[in-house]
Motif scaffolding. Structure first.
Motif, PDB file in Angstrom:
ATOM      1  N   ALA A   1     -17.006  13.657  30.630  1.00 31.94           N
ATOM      2  CA  ALA A   1     -17.225  13.255  32.018  1.00 31.94           C
ATOM      3  C   ALA A   1     -18.580  12.578  32.173  1.00 31.94           C
ATOM      4  CB  ALA A   1     -17.140  14.471  32.933  1.00 31.94           C
ATOM      5  N   TYR A   2     -18.627  11.675  33.142  1.00 29.28           N
ATOM      6  CA  TYR A   2     -19.844  10.922  33.465  1.00 29.28           C
ATOM      7  C   TYR A   2     -20.041  10.974  34.969  1.00 29.28           C
ATOM      8  CZ  TYR A   2     -19.140   8.861  28.838  1.00 29.28           C
ATOM      9  OH  TYR A   2     -18.956   8.667  27.489  1.00 29.28           O
ATOM     10  N   LYS A   3     -21.260  11.249  35.405  1.00 33.09           N
ATOM     11  CA  LYS A   3     -21.564  11.255  36.834  1.00 33.09           C
ATOM     12  C   LYS A   3     -22.606  10.187  37.125  1.00 33.09           C
ATOM     13  CE  LYS A   3     -22.759  14.077  40.774  1.00 33.09           C
ATOM     14  NZ  LYS A   3     -23.001  15.413  41.304  1.00 33.09           N
ATOM     15  N   ASP A   4     -22.242   9.292  38.034  1.00 34.12           N
ATOM     16  CA  ASP A   4     -23.122   8.203  38.456  1.00 34.12           C
ATOM     17  C   ASP A   4     -23.243   8.284  39.978  1.00 34.12           C
ATOM     18  OD1 ASP A   4     -24.565   5.826  38.640  1.00 34.12           O
ATOM     19  OD2 ASP A   4     -22.775   4.572  38.573  1.00 34.12           O
ATOM     20  N   GLY A   5     -24.357   8.806  40.457  1.00 30.96           N
ATOM     21  CA  GLY A   5     -24.504   9.011  41.897  1.00 30.96           C
ATOM     22  C   GLY A   5     -23.512  10.063  42.364  1.00 30.96           C
ATOM     23  N   CYS A   6     -22.677   9.705  43.347  1.00 29.10           N
ATOM     24  CA  CYS A   6     -21.682  10.640  43.876  1.00 29.10           C
ATOM     25  C   CYS A   6     -20.357  10.570  43.136  1.00 29.10           C
ATOM     26  CB  CYS A   6     -21.430  10.332  45.356  1.00 29.10           C
ATOM     27  SG  CYS A   6     -22.875  10.586  46.386  1.00 29.10           S
ATOM     28  N   GLN A   7     -20.193   9.593  42.280  1.00 31.85           N
ATOM     29  CA  GLN A   7     -18.899   9.406  41.619  1.00 31.85           C
ATOM     30  C   GLN A   7     -18.913   9.986  40.212  1.00 31.85           C
ATOM     31  OE1 GLN A   7     -18.454   5.140  42.138  1.00 31.85           O
ATOM     32  NE2 GLN A   7     -17.048   5.486  43.835  1.00 31.85           N
ATOM     33  N   GLU A   8     -17.805  10.663  39.880  1.00 28.78           N
ATOM     34  CA  GLU A   8     -17.635  11.235  38.552  1.00 28.78           C
ATOM     35  C   GLU A   8     -16.427  10.587  37.895  1.00 28.78           C
ATOM     36  OE1 GLU A   8     -19.343  15.667  38.743  1.00 28.78           O
ATOM     37  OE2 GLU A   8     -17.586  15.349  40.043  1.00 28.78           O
ATOM     38  N   HIS A   9     -16.578  10.194  36.651  1.00 28.55           N
ATOM     39  CA  HIS A   9     -15.548   9.462  35.911  1.00 28.55           C
ATOM     40  C   HIS A   9     -15.208  10.247  34.650  1.00 28.55           C
ATOM     41  CE1 HIS A   9     -16.717   6.152  38.576  1.00 28.55           C
ATOM     42  NE2 HIS A   9     -17.963   6.511  38.293  1.00 28.55           N
ATOM     43  N   LEU A  10     -14.050   9.947  34.074  1.00 32.19           N
ATOM     44  CA  LEU A  10     -13.592  10.708  32.926  1.00 32.19           C
ATOM     45  C   LEU A  10     -13.135   9.782  31.813  1.00 32.19           C
ATOM     46  CD1 LEU A  10     -13.040  13.681  32.076  1.00 32.19           C
ATOM     47  CD2 LEU A  10     -10.696  13.346  32.885  1.00 32.19           C
ATOM     48  N   ALA A  11     -13.580  10.056  30.608  1.00 32.23           N
ATOM     49  CA  ALA A  11     -13.087   9.370  29.410  1.00 32.23           C
ATOM     50  C   ALA A  11     -12.104  10.312  28.734  1.00 32.23           C
ATOM     51  CB  ALA A  11     -14.246   9.039  28.468  1.00 32.23           C
ATOM     52  N   ILE A  12     -10.836   9.868  28.669  1.00 33.28           N
ATOM     53  CA  ILE A  12      -9.766  10.650  28.047  1.00 33.28           C
ATOM     54  C   ILE A  12      -9.466   9.972  26.717  1.00 33.28           C
ATOM     55  CG2 ILE A  12      -7.426  11.549  28.319  1.00 33.28           C
ATOM     56  CD1 ILE A  12      -7.843  10.810  31.405  1.00 33.28           C
ATOM     57  N   MET A  13      -9.779  10.651  25.605  1.00 30.09           N
ATOM     58  CA  MET A  13      -9.766  10.017  24.288  1.00 30.09           C
ATOM     59  C   MET A  13      -8.739  10.654  23.364  1.00 30.09           C
ATOM     60  SD  MET A  13     -13.892  10.195  23.783  1.00 30.09           S
ATOM     61  CE  MET A  13     -14.170  11.652  24.774  1.00 30.09           C
ATOM     62  N   SER A  14      -8.093   9.821  22.553  1.00 30.56           N
ATOM     63  CA  SER A  14      -7.285  10.380  21.476  1.00 30.56           C
ATOM     64  C   SER A  14      -8.251  11.022  20.481  1.00 30.56           C
ATOM     65  CB  SER A  14      -6.452   9.287  20.800  1.00 30.56           C
ATOM     66  OG  SER A  14      -7.277   8.313  20.197  1.00 30.56           O
ATOM     67  N   CYS A  15      -7.757  11.999  19.755  1.00 34.20           N
ATOM     68  CA  CYS A  15      -8.627  12.725  18.815  1.00 34.20           C
ATOM     69  C   CYS A  15      -9.158  11.838  17.696  1.00 34.20           C
ATOM     70  CB  CYS A  15      -7.880  13.935  18.246  1.00 34.20           C
ATOM     71  SG  CYS A  15      -7.511  15.166  19.521  1.00 34.20           S
TER      72      CYS A  15
ATOM     73  N   SER B   1     -21.310  14.919  30.361  1.00 37.62           N
ATOM     74  CA  SER B   1     -20.899  16.217  29.820  1.00 37.62           C
ATOM     75  C   SER B   1     -20.863  16.127  28.300  1.00 37.62           C
ATOM     76  CB  SER B   1     -19.509  16.587  30.347  1.00 37.62           C
ATOM     77  OG  SER B   1     -18.512  15.796  29.702  1.00 37.62           O
ATOM     78  N   LYS B   2     -20.644  17.242  27.678  1.00 38.23           N
ATOM     79  CA  LYS B   2     -20.309  17.287  26.260  1.00 38.23           C
ATOM     80  C   LYS B   2     -18.839  16.874  26.125  1.00 38.23           C
ATOM     81  CE  LYS B   2     -24.176  19.416  25.057  1.00 38.23           C
ATOM     82  NZ  LYS B   2     -25.216  18.725  24.355  1.00 38.23           N
ATOM     83  N   ILE B   3     -18.380  16.618  24.918  1.00 36.05           N
ATOM     84  CA  ILE B   3     -16.968  16.324  24.669  1.00 36.05           C
ATOM     85  C   ILE B   3     -16.226  17.646  24.515  1.00 36.05           C
ATOM     86  CG2 ILE B   3     -15.328  15.314  23.041  1.00 36.05           C
ATOM     87  CD1 ILE B   3     -17.385  13.115  22.487  1.00 36.05           C
ATOM     88  N   ALA B   4     -15.064  17.744  25.177  1.00 41.27           N
ATOM     89  CA  ALA B   4     -14.258  18.961  25.126  1.00 41.27           C
ATOM     90  C   ALA B   4     -12.814  18.626  24.773  1.00 41.27           C
ATOM     91  CB  ALA B   4     -14.313  19.674  26.478  1.00 41.27           C
ATOM     92  N   ASN B   5     -12.079  19.620  24.330  1.00 43.78           N
ATOM     93  CA  ASN B   5     -10.655  19.460  24.031  1.00 43.78           C
ATOM     94  C   ASN B   5      -9.842  19.512  25.320  1.00 43.78           C
ATOM     95  OD1 ASN B   5     -10.882  19.371  21.156  1.00 43.78           O
ATOM     96  ND2 ASN B   5     -11.239  21.578  21.189  1.00 43.78           N
ATOM     97  N   LEU B   6      -8.767  18.717  25.366  1.00 44.90           N
ATOM     98  CA  LEU B   6      -7.872  18.744  26.517  1.00 44.90           C
ATOM     99  C   LEU B   6      -6.431  18.571  26.038  1.00 44.90           C
ATOM    100  CD1 LEU B   6      -7.569  18.849  29.640  1.00 44.90           C
ATOM    101  CD2 LEU B   6      -7.530  16.356  29.569  1.00 44.90           C
ATOM    102  N   PRO B   7      -5.747  19.673  25.752  1.00 41.31           N
ATOM    103  CA  PRO B   7      -4.328  19.549  25.443  1.00 41.31           C
ATOM    104  C   PRO B   7      -3.586  19.197  26.732  1.00 41.31           C
ATOM    105  CG  PRO B   7      -4.994  21.867  25.473  1.00 41.31           C
ATOM    106  CD  PRO B   7      -6.228  21.045  25.697  1.00 41.31           C
ATOM    107  N   SER B   8      -2.586  18.327  26.633  1.00 44.25           N
ATOM    108  CA  SER B   8      -1.851  17.901  27.825  1.00 44.25           C
ATOM    109  C   SER B   8      -0.385  17.695  27.490  1.00 44.25           C
ATOM    110  CB  SER B   8      -2.440  16.593  28.364  1.00 44.25           C
ATOM    111  OG  SER B   8      -1.947  15.487  27.615  1.00 44.25           O
ATOM    112  N   LYS B   9       0.394  17.402  28.501  1.00 42.87           N
ATOM    113  CA  LYS B   9       1.824  17.147  28.266  1.00 42.87           C
ATOM    114  C   LYS B   9       2.040  15.872  27.462  1.00 42.87           C
ATOM    115  CE  LYS B   9       2.688  14.813  32.682  1.00 42.87           C
ATOM    116  NZ  LYS B   9       3.464  14.861  33.935  1.00 42.87           N
ATOM    117  N   TYR B  10       1.015  15.018  27.353  1.00 45.00           N
ATOM    118  CA  TYR B  10       1.110  13.787  26.572  1.00 45.00           C
ATOM    119  C   TYR B  10       0.681  13.988  25.122  1.00 45.00           C
ATOM    120  CZ  TYR B  10       1.238  11.910  31.286  1.00 45.00           C
ATOM    121  OH  TYR B  10       1.570  11.670  32.593  1.00 45.00           O
ATOM    122  N   GLY B  11      -0.054  15.036  24.870  1.00 42.28           N
ATOM    123  CA  GLY B  11      -0.584  15.296  23.541  1.00 42.28           C
ATOM    124  C   GLY B  11      -1.974  15.890  23.644  1.00 42.28           C
ATOM    125  N   LYS B  12      -2.651  15.979  22.507  1.00 42.75           N
ATOM    126  CA  LYS B  12      -4.001  16.543  22.475  1.00 42.75           C
ATOM    127  C   LYS B  12      -5.019  15.425  22.624  1.00 42.75           C
ATOM    128  CE  LYS B  12      -2.723  20.467  19.625  1.00 42.75           C
ATOM    129  NZ  LYS B  12      -2.878  21.139  18.337  1.00 42.75           N
TER     130      LYS B  12
END
Length: 194
Positions: A25-39, A9-20
């Motif tokens: 996201a990455y899709k490899d076959g049937c599995q999708e994984h997520l990179a959650i990054m500090s700004c 995917s492209k990189i998107a913003n995700l505000p959360s209860k922990y912070g911004k």
């Protein structure tokens, strides 16, 4: 894993209860994984990194049978304050899947430990494949990290990728009466640093 078949995917913003955060996201076959990054991830010399294996029962429902939810909370709090990355590695139940994980829970209810339950179901003690992790670390151009983990297999894997581990940050959380045996099994049989 064939890197040519990975969808990103492209990189998107995700505000959360922990912070911004930023997410990718990455899709490899049937599995999708997520990179959650500090700004500030891309400006850090040694970002904190946690490879968090999916645990629907812990992460979503707050199961007390494991320490997964507590470890995820700890990692997200740390990267929110100090900067870094959580790779949400979608390989449920050490990659045996949710149905088999619940069957393993049933065996644990009947006296088996987590490893014995997996073996009784016909699996190895740990079926996870970390190859997508190497792809994500390289895609995000991470060369040196502080790894948040208790798992020696994750330490060995990251070292095998050529990414330098500047330090290991233990992911120590509270023990309760439901996860005490689970954590003891991870320590005794899998070498986790607890």
């Amino acid at each position: 894993m064939n890197s040519e078949t990975i969808i990103q995917s492209k990189i998107a913003n995700l505000p959360s209860k922990y912070g911004k955060f930023k997410v990718k996201a990455y899709k490899d076959g049937c599995q999708e994984h997520l990179a959650i990054m500090s700004c500030d991830l891309f400006s850090l010399e040694q970002p904190l990194v946690r490879i968090h294996s999916e645990c629907l029962t812990g992460d979503s429902i707050g199961s007390l049978k494991c320490d997964c939810s507590n470890q995820l909370d700890l990692a997200l709090e740390l990267i929110s304050k100090e900067g870094g990355l959580v790779i949400y590695h979608r390989q449920e139940g050490r990659n045996i899947g949710l149905v088999n994980k619940i069957n393993a829970y049933n065996l644990q209810d009947n006296g088996y430990n987590t490893i014995e339950a997996n073996l009784k179901l016909g699996f190895k003690e740990d079926e996870r494949d970390y190859s997508i992790i190497e792809f994500i670390l390289k895609d995000l151009n991470l060369n040196e990290i502080k790894l948040i983990t208790n798992n020696p297999k994750k330490i060995d894997f990251v070292r095998s990728t050529g990414v330098k581990i500047a330090s290991i940050v233990p992911s120590i959380t509270k023990i309760n009466k439901y996860n005490k045996d689970y954590l003891q099994t991870k320590k005794e049989y899998m070498g986790h640093i607890l």
